[in-house]
Design a protein around this motif. Structure first.
Motif, PDB file in Angstrom:
ATOM      1  N   SER A 638       0.814  -1.223   0.000  1.00  0.00           N
ATOM      2  CA  SER A 638       0.000   0.000   0.000  1.00  0.00           C
ATOM      3  C   SER A 638       0.843   1.266   0.000  1.00  0.00           C
ATOM      4  CB  SER A 638      -0.900   0.022   1.240  1.00  0.00           C
ATOM      5  OG  SER A 638      -0.126   0.167   2.419  1.00  0.00           O
ATOM      6  N   VAL A 658      -7.736  -1.712   6.969  1.00  0.00           N
ATOM      7  CA  VAL A 658      -7.993  -2.095   5.578  1.00  0.00           C
ATOM      8  C   VAL A 658      -7.991  -3.611   5.445  1.00  0.00           C
ATOM      9  CG1 VAL A 658      -7.147  -1.967   3.203  1.00  0.00           C
ATOM     10  CG2 VAL A 658      -7.034   0.054   4.677  1.00  0.00           C
ATOM     11  N   ILE A 662     -10.934  -6.276   3.865  1.00  0.00           N
ATOM     12  CA  ILE A 662     -10.739  -7.345   2.877  1.00  0.00           C
ATOM     13  C   ILE A 662     -11.123  -8.693   3.484  1.00  0.00           C
ATOM     14  CG2 ILE A 662      -9.021  -8.555   1.472  1.00  0.00           C
ATOM     15  CD1 ILE A 662      -7.506  -5.864   1.300  1.00  0.00           C
ATOM     16  N   TYR A 719      -3.379  -2.839  -4.605  1.00  0.00           N
ATOM     17  CA  TYR A 719      -3.984  -2.600  -3.285  1.00  0.00           C
ATOM     18  C   TYR A 719      -5.225  -1.723  -3.410  1.00  0.00           C
ATOM     19  CZ  TYR A 719      -4.433   0.046   1.121  1.00  0.00           C
ATOM     20  OH  TYR A 719      -4.904   0.678   2.242  1.00  0.00           O
ATOM     21  N   HIS A 723      -9.001  -3.011  -2.697  1.00  0.00           N
ATOM     22  CA  HIS A 723      -9.713  -2.342  -1.604  1.00  0.00           C
ATOM     23  C   HIS A 723     -10.955  -1.617  -2.125  1.00  0.00           C
ATOM     24  CE1 HIS A 723     -10.007   1.027   1.539  1.00  0.00           C
ATOM     25  NE2 HIS A 723     -10.536  -0.054   2.059  1.00  0.00           N
TER      26      HIS A 723
END
Length: 944
Positions: A638, A658, A662, A719, A723
């Motif tokens: 990230s 985060v 996920i 990423y 996301h």
């Protein structure tokens, strides 16, 4: 009130909500090792197109730090993503094992006066022990590789390979012996590579020194004067008083204008531009008598301030006019590269160069006035001597950036020593210089980020010859024999090097150090000296492509010593990238890599360098123990690795948030696959409901972007895409919309199986997308996917079961994008109504959408199922012109009116419907739920 919970298809999964990564990950590592995952993967990809990332070897000393973790995780992401794409992408980790830090550690522990053979034995043992510690941490990070068979620069075969690499460069004509100033550390007692030098502030004595003119008539003529009416002197400025005893010349720029200045008792020679500032510094007044360009002063001799010798003027373009200087440079060729080059160009022989500073920083005993003294301590005595003879014009202490040894953090100097060099501008036997080959190689290399190209190009274009010899015990020997009389290499040098390499391959580097020259030279042995120098450690790592990548090596490949990628920190433009480039071009005519990827250094949240004193160090071991390796891996992905990489406890905490998004998305997908058997229940893409087709198509589009992002090393993009998909398309739309259909329609209905089929395809794709980054979590997700599967997600390739919508599909990509935009606008209005207590929840609402003709045509296609998309009990469409009290939205052509439903709530689906209470025996249900009971006819869904 009846309980209808048993009639609902509620989500259920063994996949845990909490990751508990610190506890579960070590068990996963053990399982991967037990199943021999790396070799299983190699076997599965055998015969596929190769992708080789050659590992830059970390140094076998100390525990790994966060920079090591970043480096290894990036490499692992790349290798895993290439295997995911179907390549045969091996990963062979390596270690750099020779060199001073290990030797110094052994000396610190066991003493400095060990027998050389014993010292090397202890160094080998120490390096092996350090490797095991680092290896365990790398494995714990989830890095998959050939950990049972890494390459180590101290392995006998690699030490022999390094000697053979040197022999190829000797054969190519690039190696020579010479006396040149090299970076020298007194604590190391050895030459240093450029990459072993760092800069730090140092206090120095800045002095202006007068050198009396020894040829007054020539100086007068140069300035167009008949004669000088008083003594004259040239003034130099330096921050290294210790070099004054070795002064042998003075450098002047041929194009600058110089002035002869009358200061009363003598004439001073200064650059015209600096006369005013110099006189102020000297505390003098004066006027310019005459001026002349520098070229007119060439060859004029001046006297050394306190020794009986002369210093001639040599013209040099490198002289600069800087504030604080005099425009004249004092030249001590033993202690400056420019000084050395200029003096040699003016005919000074090697034997004439004065070099009184010994390897420990002490002046030779026979040096008048200062013999036996450490140069740093002698500085003030030299200043005092200059003052005594009337040559000191000014003196002050300054703080400036100065070269330091990166290990000892002590000042280093340039010092002329007899060393072995790789010549940058020597024409090899093929008629080309190494510099030219290397610069061409840079042009043919792909750089990520792109700025790395200019950086490496500048370093190669401007670098001096490479000093490859060191005076140490723990290193690969330079197996040369030099004739005692001529100093020339033995005429059979490369043959003898091969014999030495064979012995080293059997017995290690001690085979050379204990070798009796007669064993190789026979009767000639008495005429030759055996060289005991060792190779620069950058030569160790810079030649690994020669003996690791070639087909003859256990890890070698048919494509030969040219990797697809080298990946290291930005400091390696002057380190491993650099030395590998030079050795590759010298041996093979091209770089050993096709591409270079550079990552930045880790800093804290405020951009400060990691430091124990600041308390901002983030240890990867602690992160793995507290949060898990997958959090560290996700942080790496990230972060924009092209610049400084900020990390802190707070940043990692946000990364963990985060991660939970996920993980929870994956858990929802798995939980709603309860009772789904793909081989029995999956529907064909064309048989899916329109919304389900859309989400599968969305995943297919996203997979193409993710695949490309991995190929181009854009892990931040991966990423963000993953996301965003979890947060927007899935969490913010699709998963909310299908809950009603998943939970309330009959278990084996087309409506439910369609959604489950879509969820199955999405999770199969998603688990592969995240596998290179979240390897531990991906494996856990994979094990909970229903149906047949392999032994590990890391053995899989990109999912091929994703269907795509036709360009002319009636409910295609543009349609659903417009619907999603409308839903986001409606969500905002519902939230405002909830806050205003108008409604308790979205299913308690009825909404009227006042739309223009375009939106009317779009939304009407969903018919009554529009309410399921909007998550309301009722949706009415009305012309935009009829809107009165409706809420305007940011979306042009749409206004929304929200009202609380006046109907009862169905206790099964929670929708407020007019017919609740109208069904005998099921008074708490709406008609739709009655039909969805196990004995009912079932609900038909077309779109959502």
């Amino acid at each position: 009130m009846s309980d209808y919970k048993h009639t609902l298809n509620l989500p259920e999964t063994d996949f845990p909500m909490r990751g508990m990564l610190p506890k579960r990950e070590p068990a996963r590592v053990a399982k991967w090792q037990e199943m021999d995952l790396y070799h299983r993967l190699r076997e599965a990809r055998r015969g596929r197109e190769l992708f080789v990332l050659h590992d830059g070897p970390p140094y076998a000393n100390g525990s790994i730090h966060i920079g090591h973790a970043v480096n290894k995780i990036l490499k692992d992401i790349i290798v895993k993503s290439r295997n995911l794409a179907g390549y045969d992408a091996p990963y062979v980790p390596g270690w750099d094992c020779h060199g001073l830090p290990i030797e110094h550690k052994v000396e610190t522990t066991h003493g400095k006066h060990l027998e050389p053979a014993k010292a090397r034995e202890l160094c080998r043992e120490y390096a092996a022990d350090q490797i095991q510690g680092q290896l365990s941490d790398f494995v714990r990070l989830g890095v998959i590789g050939d950990w049972e068979n890494p390459y180590r620069s101290m392995d006998y075969a690699n030490e022999a390979g390094e000697i053979r690499a040197l022999a190829e460069m000797v054969k190519g004509g690039y190696v020579f012996k010479g006396l040149k100033p090299v970076n020298w550390c007194f604590d190391c007692g050895s030459a240093l590579a450029e990459a072993e030098v760092e800069y730090a502030d140092k206090q120095s004595d800045a002095i202006d020194v007068a050198f009396p003119c020894a040829e007054d008539d020539k100086l007068a003529a140069a300035f167009g004067l008949e004669a000088l009416d008083k003594p004259a002197a040239v003034v130099i400025w330096t921050t290294t008083p210790w070099t004054i005893p070795a002064n042998q010349a003075l450098n002047i720029h041929p194009e600058f204008t110089y002035a002869l200045v009358d200061t009363g008792d003598r004439l001073l020679l200064l650059a015209e531009e600096l006369v005013e500032s110099c006189l102020a510094r000297f505390g003098l007044e004066g006027e310019i008598v005459a001026t002349a360009t520098g070229e007119r002063l060439d060859g004029i001799a001046f006297a050394h301030p306190f020794y009986e010798r002369r210093s001639p003027v040599y013209l040099a373009d490198y002289v600069e006019i800087d504030e604080g200087s005099t425009g004249i440079v004092h030249s001590a060729p033993a202690y400056g590269v420019d000084d050395f080059v200029t003096c040699r160009a003016h005919g000074m022989d090697f034997s004439d160069i004065l070099n009184p500073v010994q390897g420990d920083g002490v002046y030779a005993e026979d040096l008048p006035f200062f013999g036996g003294q450490l140069i740093w301590k002698a500085n003030l005595q030299i200043v005092a001597k200059l003052d005594e003879v009337g040559a000191l014009m000014a003196h002050k202490t300054i703080t400036h950036s100065y070269m330091h040894c990166w290990r000892h953090k002590t000042p280093v100097i340039y010092r002329a020593t007899a060393q072995w060099f790789v010549g940058m501008d020597l024409e090899g036997h093929d008629g080309r210089t190494l510099r030219d080959k290397a610069l061409e190689g840079i042009e043919a290399t792909a750089f990520t980020p792109a700025w790395g190209k200019a950086r490496l190009h500048a370093m190669i274009a401007n670098r001096p010859d490479w000093c490859i010899s060191r005076q140490r015990n723990w290193g690969v020997p330079i197996p040369f024999f030099l004739h005692k009389q001529t100093g020339e290499l033995h005429p059979r040098t490369t043959e003898l090097m091969e014999e030495a390499a064979q012995r080293v391959e059997r017995e290690g580097i001690d085979a050379w150090f204990r070798l009796d020259p007669a064993e190789l030279l026979g009767g000639e042995a008495a005429d030759y000296d055996k060289v005991t120098d060792t190779l620069d450690v950058w030569f160790d790592s810079g030649t690994t492509h020669r003996h690791v990548l070639r087909g003859s090596h256990p890890h070698g490949h048919e494509q030969g010593p040219r990797a697809d990628l080298y990946l290291e920190g930005s400091d390696q433009h002057r380190g491993w990238f650099h030395s590998s480039l030079l050795t590759g071009c010298a041996m093979d005519g091209h770089p050993p890599y096709k591409g270079l990827l550079t990552h930045g250094f880790t800093v804290d949240a405020h951009g400060r360098k990691m430091s124990k004193s600041l308390g901002n160090v983030v240890a990867p071991q602690e992160v793995m123990d507290k949060l898990g390796a997958d959090i560290l891996r996700l942080w790496v992905a990230s972060t924009d690795y092209g610049g400084e990489m900020a990390v802190s406890d707070e940043i990692l905490k946000r990364t963990a948030d985060v991660y939970r998004r996920i993980r929870n998305t994956s858990r929802f997908l798995l939980a709603n696959l309860n009772g789904f058997e793909p081989s029995r229940d999956a529907l064909a893409f064309d048989d899916l409901l329109a919304l389900d087709q859309w989400v599968v198509d969305r995943a297919a589009q996203l997979q193409d972007r993710i695949r490309k992002a991995y190929e181009e090393y854009r892990f931040l993009d991966v990423y963000q895409q993953v996301h965003g998909f979890c947060a927007r398309e899935l969490g913010g739309f699709y998963l909310d919309v299908i809950k009603d259909r998943q939970y309330t329609t009959q278990a084996d209905s087309v409506a439910r199986r369609s959604a489950q089929t879509a969820l199955y395809h999405v999770v199969q794709a998603l688990v592969r997308w995240v596998a290179p980054i979240l390897s531990f979590t991906a494996e856990e997700i994979y094990e909970h996917i229903p149906g047949e599967r392999g032994d590990s997600v890391l053995l899989e390739e990109y999912y091929t079961g994703l269907g795509t919508l036709a360009e002319d599909a009636p409910l295609g990509r543009d349609f659903w994008e417009e619907v999603l935009t409308v839903k986001q606008a409606v969500n905002k209005c519902l939230e405002e109504a909830r806050n205003a207590k108008t409604i308790k929840g979205s299913l308690a609402a009825e909404v009227t959408l006042y739309v223009d003709e375009s939106l009317q045509a779009t939304l009407a296609k969903l018919g009554d199922e529009l309410r399921f998309v909007m998550l309301t009990s009722e949706v009415h469409l009305a012309p935009l012109g009829e809107a009165k009290d409706a809420e305007a939205t940011e979306l042009e052509g749409l206004k929304v009116a929200v009202a609380a439903s006046e109907h009862k709530k169905c206790e099964r689906c929670w929708h407020h419907r007019e017919d609740v209470g109208a069904h005998v025996g099921h008074e708490d249900l709406c008609g739709r739920c009655v039909s969805n009971l196990p004995d009912g006819p079932g609900e038909i869904r077309h779109y959502a």
